[in-house]
Each structure stands twice: as structure tokens, then as C-alpha cells.
Design a protein around this motif. Structure first.
Motif, short mmCIF file in Angstrom:
data_model
loop_
_atom_site.label_atom_id
_atom_site.label_comp_id
_atom_site.label_asym_id
_atom_site.label_seq_id
_atom_site.Cartn_x
_atom_site.Cartn_y
_atom_site.Cartn_z
N UNK A 8 -0.64 -10.03 -0.66
CA UNK A 8 -1.89 -10.06 0.11
C UNK A 8 -2.02 -8.78 0.94
N UNK A 9 -0.92 -8.38 1.55
CA UNK A 9 -0.96 -7.16 2.37
C UNK A 9 -1.24 -5.95 1.48
N UNK A 10 -0.58 -5.89 0.32
CA UNK A 10 -0.83 -4.77 -0.60
C UNK A 10 -2.26 -4.81 -1.11
N UNK A 11 -2.78 -5.97 -1.38
CA UNK A 11 -4.18 -6.11 -1.83
C UNK A 11 -5.14 -5.65 -0.75
N UNK A 12 -4.83 -6.07 0.50
CA UNK A 12 -5.69 -5.67 1.62
C UNK A 12 -5.65 -4.15 1.80
N UNK A 13 -4.45 -3.60 1.63
CA UNK A 13 -4.33 -2.13 1.74
C UNK A 13 -5.10 -1.45 0.62
N UNK A 15 -7.74 -2.63 -0.96
CA UNK A 15 -9.17 -2.79 -0.69
C UNK A 15 -9.61 -1.81 0.42
N UNK A 16 -8.78 -1.73 1.47
CA UNK A 16 -9.12 -0.81 2.57
C UNK A 16 -9.11 0.64 2.07
N UNK A 17 -8.14 0.94 1.24
CA UNK A 17 -8.08 2.30 0.67
C UNK A 17 -9.28 2.57 -0.21
N UNK A 20 -12.15 3.38 2.00
CA UNK A 20 -11.99 4.67 2.68
C UNK A 20 -12.19 5.83 1.71
N UNK A 21 -11.73 5.72 0.49
CA UNK A 21 -11.82 6.81 -0.49
C UNK A 21 -13.26 7.25 -0.77
N UNK A 22 -14.17 6.35 -1.07
CA UNK A 22 -15.54 6.84 -1.31
C UNK A 22 -16.15 7.51 -0.08
N UNK A 23 -15.80 7.02 1.08
CA UNK A 23 -16.32 7.65 2.30
C UNK A 23 -15.79 9.07 2.43
N UNK A 24 -14.53 9.23 2.13
CA UNK A 24 -13.94 10.56 2.22
C UNK A 24 -14.63 11.49 1.21
#
Length: 195
Positions: A8-13, A15-17, A20-24
Motif C-alpha cells: 500500500x505504501x509503495x502504491x501510494x508512493x 501514485x504520488x510520483x 508529481x511527474x507530469x507536473x514536473x
């Protein structure tokens, strides 16, 4: 820790990544476009500066050519004025020689050198001839009319009035319209007439 929490933590990371990537990329894309626009603007600005510099260089060359042409015109005018001044000084010397000569006969002889003095003497002779021609010879013989010679002071009253007021010869020449050499000659002839 349990494996499902790690997932779950890896999935959340992940998803968050992913968020963040398209914004970057979006942030990098506008900055890259901004850099390209600035480069394009600077190139356009440099092109305009070069064109302005070329136009300025051309205008300076035109002004230099105009200044050179004006300088040449002024030099030629100066040369012409210098020649005219030399001629006038030579005429002044010639007129002074005519005025300085003692007898009236020598004035007549030397006056032929100066056109102005010759014209003055010719006009005096012509006026005297006209005056005497108008008087018939019979009237003179009969005693009705004596030939009277008009004095030079009578002919040039305005000139002598200004001279008596103490005006300079230049001023008299300007006010009467008679040239300076003629004014000097008339005054000299009047002095000789009185003596």
C-alpha cells in the motif's frame, strides 16, 4: 511490518510520483518554451539593432558627404569673395590715385583707368552740354541769358549736406546710393572748384 502495508505504501508512493511527474514535465515545458521565446526575441532585437546600426552608418556617410560638398562650396565662395575683394582694393587704389592727382586735366587722364570716375566725368560733361544746348546761341549773343555753369555742390546737394553734417564717406555712399569712390571724387572736385 506486514507485506500488504508495504504494498500500500509503495502504491501510494507510485501514485504520488505519477502525479508529481507530469507536473514536473509541465513546469519544465513552459520554462523551455520561455527560453525559446526569449532567444527568438533576443535574435529579433539583435537583427533590429544591426539594421539600425547600418542605417546610422549610412546616414553618417551621407552627412559626411553633404558636409564635404558644403565645405567645397564655401571654399569656392570664399575664393570668389577674396578675388572680388582684391579687385575692389585695386579699384580703391586706382580711385585714390585719381583723386590725389593735383590738376583737373590729370584727373581726366587718370579717370580713364577707373570706370566709375570716367562715368562721373562723362555724366558731368553730358549734363553741361545739354544745359548749354538748351540755351540758344542767339539768346546768349543778345544778352538775354548768360551761360551759367552749375557748380558741383548744386548738382550733389544731398551729398554735401550729409558731408557738412559730419557723416562718414561710407554713410554718405549708402544714403545717396553713390559709390564710395565717386563720393571721394566729388568731394575732391568740389575742393578744387572752391580754390
Amino acid at each position: 511490518m506486514s507485506p500488504w502495508i508495504i504494498i500500500v505504501v509503495l502504491g501510494a508512493c507510485a501514485i504520488a510520483y505519477a502525479f508529481i511527474m507530469p507536473r514536473r514535465d509541465k513546469e519544465q515545458q513552459p520554462s523551455h518554451q520561455l527560453v525559446q521565446e526569449m532567444e527568438s526575441t533576443l535574435e529579433h532585437y539583435m537583427t533590429e539593432i544591426e539594421e539600425d546600426n547600418d542605417a546610422l552608418i549610412q546616414r553618417v556617410a551621407e552627412l559626411k558627404g553633404e558636409a564635404t560638398a558644403a565645405d567645397q562650396r564655401m571654399q569656392s565662395q570664399l575664393h570668389e569673395l577674396q578675388q572680388r575683394l582684391d579687385q575692389l582694393e585695386q579699384q580703391k587704389v586706382t580711385t585714390a590715385e585719381v583723386i590725389a592727382s593735383p590738376p583737373v586735366e590729370s584727373i581726366t587722364g587718370k579717370a580713364s583707368e577707373g570706370l566709375q570716375a570716367q562715368k562721373l566725368l562723362d555724366s558731368v560733361r553730358a549734363e553741361n552740354n545739354q544745359h548749354f544746348a538748351s540755351v540758344s546761341e542767339s539768346q546768349v549773343k543778345a544778352g538775354f541769358l548768360e551761360p551759367k555753369r552749375e557748380s558741383i555742390k548744386d548738382r550733389y546737394k544731398e551729398l554735401f549736406r550729409l558731408h557738412d553734417e559730419g557723416k562718414s564717406m561710407d554713410s554718405i555712399s549708402r544714403q545717396t546710393g553713390i559709390q564710395l569712390g565717386e563720393v571721394q571724387l566729388i568731394l575732391q572736385l568740389a575742393e578744387r572748384e572752391e580754390s
